[in-house]
Design an enzyme around this catalytic site. Structure first.
Site, short mmCIF file in Angstrom:
data_model
loop_
_atom_site.label_atom_id
_atom_site.label_comp_id
_atom_site.label_asym_id
_atom_site.label_seq_id
_atom_site.Cartn_x
_atom_site.Cartn_y
_atom_site.Cartn_z
N LYS A 76 0.86 -1.18 0.00
CA LYS A 76 0.00 0.00 0.00
C LYS A 76 0.89 1.22 0.00
O LYS A 76 1.78 1.36 0.86
CB LYS A 76 -0.88 -0.01 1.25
CG LYS A 76 -1.68 1.26 1.45
CD LYS A 76 -2.62 1.13 2.63
CE LYS A 76 -3.31 2.45 2.90
NZ LYS A 76 -4.36 2.33 3.90
C1 R5P Z 1 -2.30 4.23 6.80
O1 R5P Z 1 -1.26 4.04 7.20
C2 R5P Z 1 -3.47 3.64 7.50
O2 R5P Z 1 -3.85 2.42 6.96
C3 R5P Z 1 -4.56 4.60 7.49
O3 R5P Z 1 -5.40 4.47 8.54
C4 R5P Z 1 -5.30 4.55 6.20
O4 R5P Z 1 -4.46 4.29 5.14
C5 R5P Z 1 -5.82 5.84 5.93
O5 R5P Z 1 -6.57 5.80 4.80
P1 R5P Z 1 -6.87 7.18 4.13
O6 R5P Z 1 -5.56 7.89 4.03
O7 R5P Z 1 -7.44 6.85 2.81
O8 R5P Z 1 -7.84 7.88 5.03
#
Ligand code: R5P
Length: 291
Positions: free
Chosen positions: A205
């Protein structure tokens, strides 16, 4: 014991039909065993090859987050719109109906919270592989801090998780976090994504960036992109569209879905881009019509 009475002798071996020898459709993972491929197939649609993951693990470092004040109310309506739920075990256990049938990517690390000065230091494992099996997880997620003080500890977490998961056929998602001192540029993402993949992460990711095509090409396993901070819905769809067009195999999006004006329709619009080849414009028009 099988009954021998009336036993039909086998006779049709289809000698003229060769067994299918197609490679597995998820990039770089053809060598994996059946159980792991089966779990990956629950994450990445066999039809599009892509995935919409809904991240709602923010509470593990941020506490109560806008849009997630009540996980039990915010998340269940979105489940049917996505392929994977990414969360901590406590959130899953307490707020997600166990009869739902979507894949779960369980985060298995803790990290420093927003209350700490340096959020890249002080990570550890919050759950082990037995717990991931108990939670019926299809994947385990590990946060990493390449280029930051917490790099070694986070890579240790990643490698131990990959080792344990491999024994149980559970893939590991390596998450690229960007420390304060790191630039969010192509050079950093090329470095970080490649390191995680070479460590053995089955999925990475990361963030969308300039020259993302190169980052995706150089990473031997699928990259899913994080959504990042909330931006207007058309911008979030544009980012998803560009990422998928340039080689991402989907998104792992949180705030840009659950903080949208209409989270359910936003999740569906993201799915149109990721799975159905909609352009960002088409998806945004769809979103506006539906909301
Ligand atoms: C990232 O490190 C964590 O998984 C976050 O909680 C998640 O990726 C956040 O998702 P977004 O940036 O799309 O809110």
């Amino acid at each position: 014991m099988a009954d021998n009475e009336g036993f039909k002798a086998s006779k049709d071996y289809h000698l003229d039909v060769l067994p299918k020898q197609e490679g597995f459709y998820v990039k770089g993972l053809d060598h994996c065993d059946w159980g792991m491929k089966n779990r990956l197939s629950r994450m990445f649609s066999p039809r599009s090859g892509n995935t919409v993951m809904l991240a709602f693990d923010h509470g593990y470092i941020m506490g109560s987050t806008a849009g997630l004040e009540r996980l039990d109310l915010a998340i269940p309506p979105l489940i049917e719109e996505v392929d994977v739920l990414m969360a901590m075990r406590g959130a899953l256990r307490s707020c997600i109906p166990p009869q739902m049938d979507k894949a779960v990517c369980m985060r298995v690390t803790y990290d420093a919270s927003v209350a700490k000065e340096d959020m890249t230091v002080g990570s550890g494992l919050s759950a082990d592989v037995q717990n991931a099996v108990m939670m019926n997880a299809c994947c385990m997620a590990v946060q990493t801090f390449i280029g930051s003080e917490g790099e070694s500890a986070s890579l240790e977490n990643l490698c131990r998780t990959i080792d344990a998961g491999t024994r149980f056929g559970i893939p590991t998602l390596g998450v690229v976090a960007v420390g304060k001192q790191m630039a969010r540029d192509t050079k950093f993402f090329l470095l970080a994504t490649r390191i995680l993949a070479e460590m053995g992460a089955h999925v990475v990711k990361s963030y969308y960036c300039e020259d993302f095509e190169k980052v995706a090409a150089a990473c031997p396993v699928p990259i899913v992109i994080a959504g990042g901070k909330k931006v207007p819905e058309d911008e979030a769809l544009n980012m998803a569209y560009r990422a998928v067009s340039e080689g991402a195999r989907g998104v792992d999006m949180g705030r840009n879905i659950f903080q949208a004006e209409n989270p359910k329709m936003m999740a569906r619009a993201v799915g149109k881009v990721v799975h159905e080849g909609f352009t960002d414009r088409q998806a945004y028009e769809f979103y506006c019509d539906m909301k």
